[in-house]
Write a protein that holds these residues in place. Structure first.
Motif, short mmCIF file in Angstrom:
data_model
loop_
_atom_site.label_atom_id
_atom_site.label_comp_id
_atom_site.label_asym_id
_atom_site.label_seq_id
_atom_site.Cartn_x
_atom_site.Cartn_y
_atom_site.Cartn_z
N UNK A 42 15.33 -81.04 -6.16
CA UNK A 42 15.56 -80.45 -4.78
C UNK A 42 16.43 -81.26 -3.68
N UNK A 43 16.28 -82.63 -3.77
CA UNK A 43 17.01 -83.53 -3.00
C UNK A 43 18.39 -83.68 -3.28
N UNK A 44 18.69 -83.59 -4.64
CA UNK A 44 20.15 -83.75 -5.15
C UNK A 44 20.71 -82.41 -4.46
N UNK A 45 19.93 -81.03 -4.77
CA UNK A 45 20.56 -80.12 -4.28
C UNK A 45 20.84 -80.14 -2.88
N UNK A 46 19.80 -80.45 -2.04
CA UNK A 46 19.89 -80.61 -0.52
C UNK A 46 21.07 -81.33 -0.04
N UNK A 47 21.27 -82.40 -0.38
CA UNK A 47 22.22 -83.42 -0.18
C UNK A 47 23.73 -82.94 -0.56
N UNK A 48 23.81 -82.43 -1.83
CA UNK A 48 24.97 -81.88 -2.29
C UNK A 48 25.32 -80.72 -1.50
N UNK A 49 24.47 -79.75 -1.18
CA UNK A 49 24.89 -78.52 -0.23
C UNK A 49 25.30 -78.95 0.90
N UNK A 50 24.38 -79.92 1.54
CA UNK A 50 24.54 -80.30 3.10
C UNK A 50 26.02 -81.08 3.21
N UNK A 91 24.47 -77.63 10.55
CA UNK A 91 23.69 -77.13 9.73
C UNK A 91 23.83 -77.90 8.22
N UNK A 92 24.85 -78.66 8.09
CA UNK A 92 25.11 -79.29 6.96
C UNK A 92 24.33 -80.57 7.20
N UNK A 93 24.40 -81.53 8.19
CA UNK A 93 23.58 -82.32 8.31
C UNK A 93 22.16 -82.07 8.33
N UNK A 94 21.58 -81.11 8.85
CA UNK A 94 20.25 -80.47 8.84
C UNK A 94 19.60 -80.44 7.54
N UNK A 95 20.63 -79.83 6.64
CA UNK A 95 20.13 -79.78 5.27
C UNK A 95 20.15 -81.47 4.47
N UNK A 96 20.92 -82.01 4.86
CA UNK A 96 20.90 -83.37 4.51
C UNK A 96 19.38 -84.08 4.89
N UNK A 97 19.24 -83.77 5.97
CA UNK A 97 18.09 -84.67 6.76
C UNK A 97 16.61 -83.69 6.02
N UNK A 98 16.80 -82.58 5.73
CA UNK A 98 15.72 -81.99 4.98
C UNK A 98 15.72 -82.54 3.60
N UNK A 99 16.44 -82.83 2.89
CA UNK A 99 16.64 -83.42 1.48
C UNK A 99 15.88 -84.86 1.51
N UNK A 100 16.50 -85.56 2.42
CA UNK A 100 15.95 -87.13 2.48
C UNK A 100 14.46 -86.90 3.06
N UNK A 101 14.21 -86.13 3.96
CA UNK A 101 12.61 -86.01 4.59
C UNK A 101 11.71 -85.74 3.25
N UNK A 102 12.32 -84.75 2.47
CA UNK A 102 11.31 -84.29 1.60
C UNK A 102 11.12 -85.59 0.56
N UNK A 103 12.13 -86.30 0.38
CA UNK A 103 12.05 -87.57 -0.62
C UNK A 103 11.00 -88.76 0.07
N UNK A 104 11.26 -88.76 1.31
CA UNK A 104 10.50 -89.75 1.81
C UNK A 104 8.98 -89.59 2.16
N UNK A 105 8.75 -88.17 2.38
CA UNK A 105 7.30 -87.68 2.46
C UNK A 105 6.73 -87.23 1.23
N UNK A 106 7.36 -87.67 -0.01
CA UNK A 106 6.86 -87.13 -1.15
C UNK A 106 5.29 -87.57 -1.62
N UNK A 107 4.47 -87.01 -2.10
CA UNK A 107 3.18 -87.37 -2.56
C UNK A 107 2.74 -86.94 -3.93
N UNK A 108 2.45 -87.49 -4.94
CA UNK A 108 2.01 -87.05 -6.20
C UNK A 108 0.76 -86.21 -5.89
N UNK A 109 0.53 -85.13 -6.69
CA UNK A 109 -0.67 -84.50 -6.74
C UNK A 109 -1.31 -84.44 -7.83
N UNK A 110 -2.31 -85.36 -8.26
CA UNK A 110 -2.86 -85.41 -9.58
C UNK A 110 -4.17 -84.43 -9.66
N UNK A 111 -4.06 -83.66 -10.59
CA UNK A 111 -5.34 -82.91 -10.50
C UNK A 111 -6.17 -82.98 -11.64
#
Length: 111
Positions: A42-50, A91-111
């Motif tokens: 997801x991060x790779x896709x967002x940054x590349x597309x951005x 819009x490209x900058x916003x897409x890069x921001x979304x990708x980086x934000x997803x990486x920074x706010x990532x949490x593992x969900x262990x079930x």
């Protein structure tokens, strides 16, 4: 038995005591490695597309000499405007921001 390790835990046996919350379905999360892999994609896709959307309007070989845009004069008039190019780059900058934000706010969900 194959020599490959199991990727997912064994399913629960079908006959067990019913839990107290029998009306609610049980939630099972994906394995951590799959969560991390999907985050990476997801991060790779967002940054590349951005980066592509941010740079493309200012790339004159692609943007100014595009046959699709030049065949429609009303579209060329709009898309060759500097403010429209800036909004598309935004819009490209916003897409890069979304990708980086997803990486920074990532949490593992262990079930």
């Amino acid at each position: 038995m194959s020599g490959q390790p199991q990727l997912f835990p064994n399913p629960e046996p079908a006959l067990q005591e019913k839990p107290a919350n029998e009306g609610e379905p049980t939630k099972r999360s994906a394995p951590v490695w799959l969560q991390r892999l999907s985050l990476f994609v997801l991060v790779l896709f967002c940054v590349y597309l951005g980066v592509l959307v941010m740079v493309l309007p200012w790339w004159t070989r692609i943007w100014d000499r595009n046959e699709f845009i030049l065949a429609r004069p009303w579209l060329a008039m709009v898309l060759h405007n500097g403010a429209v190019r800036g909004m598309i780059s935004g819009l490209g900058l916003l897409d890069i921001w979304i990708g980086i934000s997803e990486a920074v706010h990532y949490r593992d969900y262990r079930g």
